[in-house]
Design a protein around this motif. Sequence first.
Motif, PDB file in Angstrom:
ATOM      1  N   LEU A 218       0.737  -1.328  -0.049  1.00 37.30           N
ATOM      2  CA  LEU A 218      -0.036  -0.170   0.111  1.00 37.30           C
ATOM      3  C   LEU A 218       0.937   1.379   0.001  1.00 37.30           C
ATOM      4  O   LEU A 218       0.717   2.172  -0.884  1.00 37.30           O
ATOM      5  CB  LEU A 218      -0.929  -0.127   0.982  1.00 37.30           C
ATOM      6  CG  LEU A 218      -1.895   1.226   1.248  1.00 37.30           C
ATOM      7  CD1 LEU A 218      -2.685   1.389   0.156  1.00 37.30           C
ATOM      8  CD2 LEU A 218      -2.623   1.287   2.618  1.00 37.30           C
ATOM      9  N   LYS A 219       1.992   1.232   0.737  1.00 38.68           N
ATOM     10  CA  LYS A 219       3.003   2.429   0.687  1.00 38.68           C
ATOM     11  C   LYS A 219       3.483   2.628  -0.448  1.00 38.68           C
ATOM     12  O   LYS A 219       3.571   3.739  -1.010  1.00 38.68           O
ATOM     13  CB  LYS A 219       3.885   2.385   1.948  1.00 38.68           C
ATOM     14  CG  LYS A 219       4.835   3.371   2.114  1.00 38.68           C
ATOM     15  CD  LYS A 219       5.621   3.294   3.351  1.00 38.68           C
ATOM     16  CE  LYS A 219       6.381   4.570   3.749  1.00 38.68           C
ATOM     17  NZ  LYS A 219       7.308   5.121   2.793  1.00 38.68           N
ATOM     18  N   ALA A 220       3.948   1.518  -1.038  1.00 40.07           N
ATOM     19  CA  ALA A 220       4.778   1.731  -2.361  1.00 40.07           C
ATOM     20  C   ALA A 220       3.662   2.041  -3.393  1.00 40.07           C
ATOM     21  O   ALA A 220       3.997   3.119  -4.347  1.00 40.07           O
ATOM     22  CB  ALA A 220       5.102   0.260  -3.051  1.00 40.07           C
ATOM     23  N   LEU A 221       2.402   1.843  -3.390  1.00 44.02           N
ATOM     24  CA  LEU A 221       1.234   2.383  -4.342  1.00 44.02           C
ATOM     25  C   LEU A 221       0.957   3.721  -4.041  1.00 44.02           C
ATOM     26  O   LEU A 221       0.852   4.487  -5.012  1.00 44.02           O
ATOM     27  CB  LEU A 221       0.108   1.313  -4.277  1.00 44.02           C
ATOM     28  CG  LEU A 221      -0.954   1.799  -5.302  1.00 44.02           C
ATOM     29  CD1 LEU A 221      -0.764   1.686  -6.599  1.00 44.02           C
ATOM     30  CD2 LEU A 221      -2.137   0.865  -5.071  1.00 44.02           C
ATOM     31  N   ARG A 222       0.878   4.157  -2.662  1.00 45.28           N
ATOM     32  CA  ARG A 222       0.301   5.550  -2.383  1.00 45.28           C
ATOM     33  C   ARG A 222       1.838   6.473  -3.098  1.00 45.28           C
ATOM     34  O   ARG A 222       1.445   7.616  -3.298  1.00 45.28           O
ATOM     35  CB  ARG A 222       0.514   5.591  -0.858  1.00 45.28           C
ATOM     36  CG  ARG A 222       0.131   6.911  -0.433  1.00 45.28           C
ATOM     37  CD  ARG A 222       0.375   7.038   1.189  1.00 45.28           C
ATOM     38  NE  ARG A 222       1.333   8.034   1.542  1.00 45.28           N
ATOM     39  CZ  ARG A 222       2.403   8.627   1.305  1.00 45.28           C
ATOM     40  NH1 ARG A 222       3.230   8.326   0.555  1.00 45.28           N
ATOM     41  NH2 ARG A 222       2.674   9.709   2.170  1.00 45.28           N
ATOM     42  N   ASP A 223       3.020   5.835  -2.608  1.00 44.85           N
ATOM     43  CA  ASP A 223       4.294   6.432  -2.826  1.00 44.85           C
ATOM     44  C   ASP A 223       4.195   7.047  -4.653  1.00 44.85           C
ATOM     45  O   ASP A 223       4.544   7.968  -5.183  1.00 44.85           O
ATOM     46  CB  ASP A 223       5.463   6.118  -2.550  1.00 44.85           C
ATOM     47  CG  ASP A 223       5.402   6.330  -1.024  1.00 44.85           C
ATOM     48  OD1 ASP A 223       4.809   6.914  -0.461  1.00 44.85           O
ATOM     49  OD2 ASP A 223       6.708   5.397  -0.505  1.00 44.85           O
ATOM     50  N   GLU A 224       3.836   5.942  -5.298  1.00 44.85           N
ATOM     51  CA  GLU A 224       3.671   5.909  -6.974  1.00 44.85           C
ATOM     52  C   GLU A 224       2.941   6.905  -7.123  1.00 44.85           C
ATOM     53  O   GLU A 224       3.061   7.546  -8.038  1.00 44.85           O
ATOM     54  CB  GLU A 224       3.442   4.398  -7.311  1.00 44.85           C
ATOM     55  CG  GLU A 224       3.823   4.273  -8.644  1.00 44.85           C
ATOM     56  CD  GLU A 224       3.397   2.634  -8.922  1.00 44.85           C
ATOM     57  OE1 GLU A 224       2.677   2.633  -9.806  1.00 44.85           O
ATOM     58  OE2 GLU A 224       4.295   1.876  -8.424  1.00 44.85           O
ATOM     59  N   THR A 225       1.612   6.824  -6.394  1.00 42.22           N
ATOM     60  CA  THR A 225       0.650   7.634  -7.096  1.00 42.22           C
ATOM     61  C   THR A 225       0.947   9.040  -6.642  1.00 42.22           C
ATOM     62  O   THR A 225       0.731  10.187  -7.584  1.00 42.22           O
ATOM     63  CB  THR A 225      -0.711   7.236  -6.279  1.00 42.22           C
ATOM     64  OG1 THR A 225      -0.843   5.763  -6.603  1.00 42.22           O
ATOM     65  CG2 THR A 225      -1.912   8.330  -6.804  1.00 42.22           C
TER      66      THR A 225
END
Length: 123
Positions: A110-117
């Motif tokens: 989730l953190k990786a996806l949040r950071d990517e977004t």
Amino acid sequence: MSDTRLNFKEMCATFGVTPRTLRYYEYIELLSPAREGRARFYGPREIARMTLILRGRKFGFQLEDIRQWLEIRDQEGTEAQMRAWVEIADRQLGELAEQRSQLEEAMTELKALRDETAKALGN
């Protein structure tokens, strides 16, 4: 608390449970209050059992595991209950470790996806 008896409302308030929860624990025979007419009274045994039930729930034990553990004490005594406790605690610790691993993995994703977004937004 050795001479203490709690009525239904006091039991709910003391343990922070809803009337529905308390009735359910009675229905599945985890608790057996004394009855005087329609009133229920919980003595030291029931108060101690409720403490153990809620402690078990806090650690994620299923109600059936808690029931079996409480029955061991009633039928075989404290030492047998302590042995059973160690066994089910070991099993629960394994389950909690697995849940923690799954939770950490989900948080990482989730953190990786949040950071990517956020990066795509220019933040």
